[in-house]
Design an enzyme around this catalytic site. Structure first.
Site, mmCIF file in Angstrom:
data_model
loop_
_atom_site.group_PDB
_atom_site.id
_atom_site.type_symbol
_atom_site.label_atom_id
_atom_site.label_comp_id
_atom_site.label_asym_id
_atom_site.label_seq_id
_atom_site.Cartn_x
_atom_site.Cartn_y
_atom_site.Cartn_z
ATOM 1 N N HIS A 86 44.415 35.144 20.227
ATOM 2 C CA HIS A 86 44.180 34.820 21.620
ATOM 3 C C HIS A 86 43.563 33.429 21.760
ATOM 4 C CE1 HIS A 86 43.796 39.443 22.329
ATOM 5 N NE2 HIS A 86 45.059 39.046 22.252
ATOM 6 N N LYS A 144 33.471 30.243 22.119
ATOM 7 C CA LYS A 144 33.046 31.620 21.875
ATOM 8 C C LYS A 144 32.058 31.675 20.723
ATOM 9 C CE LYS A 144 37.595 33.615 23.012
ATOM 10 N NZ LYS A 144 38.732 34.431 22.482
ATOM 11 N N TYR A 177 30.991 39.269 22.207
ATOM 12 C CA TYR A 177 31.347 37.873 22.459
ATOM 13 C C TYR A 177 30.367 37.242 23.443
ATOM 14 C CZ TYR A 177 36.074 39.360 20.960
ATOM 15 O OH TYR A 177 37.151 39.878 20.282
ATOM 16 N N ASP A 203 50.417 41.401 22.820
ATOM 17 C CA ASP A 203 50.337 40.819 21.486
ATOM 18 C C ASP A 203 51.576 41.118 20.646
ATOM 19 O OD1 ASP A 203 47.882 39.829 22.169
ATOM 20 O OD2 ASP A 203 46.722 41.287 21.010
#
Length: 210
Positions: free
Chosen positions: A63, A73, A132, A168
């Site tokens: 991603h 991130k 995250y 995905d």
């Protein structure tokens, strides 16, 4: 905390000391002083935190966020164990297409910092929770994916007995994404990354070592 730069400049693996006793253990997956010493800047202003639970065999990624807006991130595993994968998908980057993987566990917690423009994936080696810290709020309209089974990338992801989302499972390869102009631009990613820290883009090309 030991902070090691990955093969992709600007991405880091942060490994804290672990303090076990008869009750369990204590570790700090983020420590600003050690992080800033290694990277040349503190952590971005956190705009959102995400909590992602995955069953064993789940694969998420690769991603990345459309750039702009782009997003950085800071990721750690707060339960279980996962193989975390960082992929350079920035067109024009000297390490375009390069990836590196590290095992993240809750038992011996460590974290990965991904600067703006990188791709991220993980394989849940057992039931796992990934936490995250994000520099931008999650917006599905800006979230893109490259195939984890792209043969050109040859990521350490099994082809059998894996669980992928519909998105995905049909994601484009890195080459196809580049041909369609979907991938982040390297220079633009550096500009956005620098703006997070009030720096010049050249100052963060190699994690604070211009």
């Amino acid at each position: 905390m030991d902070v090691r730069e990955l093969r992709i400049a600007g991405a880091f693996h942060c490994v804290p000391d672990n303090f076990p006793d008869e009750r369990g253990h204590l570790a700090s997956p983020f420590q600003e002083e050690a992080f800033a010493k290694a990277t040349g800047h503190g952590l971005f202003p956190v705009r959102q935190t995400n909590h992602s639970r995955s069953r064993r065999g789940v694969v998420r990624g690769v991603h990345y966020t459309t750039t702009p807006p782009g997003g950085a991130k800071y990721v750690h595993c707060s339960h279980g164990r996962a193989l975390d994968i960082v992929v350079d998908v920035r067109v024009g980057s000297p390490t375009f297409g390069v990836w590196e993987s590290v095992v993240l566990t809750a038992e011996h917690p460590s974290a990965v910092y991904l600067p703006v423009g990188l791709g991220h994936a993980f394989v849940a080696l057992e039931d796992a929770v990934m936490t995250y810290l994000l520099s931008v709020p999650y917006d599905p309209a800006h979230e893109q994916a490259v195939s984890v089974h792209d043969p050109a990338l040859n990521l350490p992801v099994p082809h059998e007995d894996v669980i992928l989302s519909d998105r995905d499972s049909v994601a484009l390869t890195l080459e196809e994404s580049a041909e369609r102009g979907m991938l982040p631009d390297y220079e633009k990613s550096l500009e956005i990354e620098a703006a997070l820290y009030g720096a010049h883009p050249g100052e963060i090309r190699t994690g604070g070592r211009a």
